[in-house]
Scaffold this motif. Structure first.
Motif, mmCIF file in Angstrom:
data_model
loop_
_atom_site.group_PDB
_atom_site.id
_atom_site.type_symbol
_atom_site.label_atom_id
_atom_site.label_comp_id
_atom_site.label_asym_id
_atom_site.label_seq_id
_atom_site.Cartn_x
_atom_site.Cartn_y
_atom_site.Cartn_z
ATOM 1 N N LEU A 3 0.810 -0.947 -0.314
ATOM 2 C CA LEU A 3 0.218 -0.235 0.113
ATOM 3 C C LEU A 3 0.786 1.254 0.311
ATOM 4 O O LEU A 3 1.780 1.133 0.821
ATOM 5 N N LEU A 94 -5.424 -2.591 -7.539
ATOM 6 C CA LEU A 94 -5.643 -2.398 -6.056
ATOM 7 C C LEU A 94 -6.644 -3.128 -6.257
ATOM 8 O O LEU A 94 -7.808 -4.190 -4.735
ATOM 9 N N HIS A 98 -8.309 -6.737 -4.388
ATOM 10 C CA HIS A 98 -9.803 -6.562 -3.753
ATOM 11 C C HIS A 98 -10.626 -8.559 -4.803
ATOM 12 O O HIS A 98 -11.036 -8.996 -3.203
ATOM 13 N N TYR A 125 -4.656 -6.599 5.626
ATOM 14 C CA TYR A 125 -4.583 -5.849 4.627
ATOM 15 C C TYR A 125 -5.437 -5.545 3.188
ATOM 16 O O TYR A 125 -5.924 -3.939 2.880
ATOM 17 N N SER A 129 -6.653 -1.519 2.247
ATOM 18 C CA SER A 129 -6.848 -1.414 0.849
ATOM 19 C C SER A 129 -8.327 -1.204 0.561
ATOM 20 O O SER A 129 -8.792 0.523 -0.337
ATOM 21 N N GLN A 132 -8.471 2.779 1.564
ATOM 22 C CA GLN A 132 -7.731 3.432 1.405
ATOM 23 C C GLN A 132 -8.707 3.963 -0.238
ATOM 24 O O GLN A 132 -9.178 5.112 -0.675
#
Length: 178
Positions: A3, A94, A98, A125, A129, A132
């Motif tokens: 990240l 990212l 996911h 994580y 994430s 974010q």
């Protein structure tokens, strides 16, 4: 995937520019390729057509859209590593990660209930994430759910005297959960 801190303002600006460029590029190229293909290989629209109805050029228009999409993808592949695309490409990668985690989430959560360290690392994580990405995309509706999940996970980790950090995550860990 580690990240990294992203400047939200820069990310949004670049994402908007990339989105607009892709839409314009796809539209213009589709129309141009379609017109060129119809001019070169199309059936004459004036033969027996009254102004309404098909011209028989659908396949050429479709081919024009496909060619335009291929060109746009090639351009994106070419520019993905440029400084302009750093934030946008990072978030795209990212989000793809996911999706990979989400497809295994049921198995990961089941293992985490049994204090499986790798499952806890993956969940940590995943939630951090997600937080974010939700922040960068202004997704305030589901942020509280993620915050709750993070709190519960940290409580579970502390309860079992485990140490989990974001740096421990490796996407190879996902292979253990199917």
């Amino acid at each position: 995937m580690k990240l990294i801190d992203i400047d939200k303002k820069r990310y949004k600006k670049h994402l908007n520019l990339v989105s607009v460029a892709l839409v314009i590029g796809l539209s213009v190229l589709s129309l141009a390729f379609g017109a060129l293909l119809i001019a070169a290989f199309g059936s004459n629209g004036s033969e027996g057509i009254t102004g309404e109805g098909p011209t028989g050029n659908f396949h050429l228009n479709l081919l024009g859209v496909i060619l335009a999409a291929v060109i746009c993808v090639m351009v994106m592949i070419r520019v993905k590593d440029t400084p302009f695309m750093t934030e946008v490409y990072y978030v795209w990668r990212l989000k793809a990660l996911h999706n990979r985690i989400y497809r295994r989430l049921k198995a990961i959560k089941a293992a985490a209930k049994n204090q499986d360290l790798n499952a806890l690392i993956i969940l940590n994580y995943y939630y951090e994430s997600l937080k974010q990405v939700y922040f960068l995309d202004n997704n305030t509706l589901t942020m509280s759910k993620v915050e709750k999940d993070i709190t519960e996970l940290h409580h579970t980790i502390a309860e079992h005297n485990l140490t989990v950090s974001l740096e421990q995550f490796d996407d190879e860990m996902l292979k253990d959960f199917n």
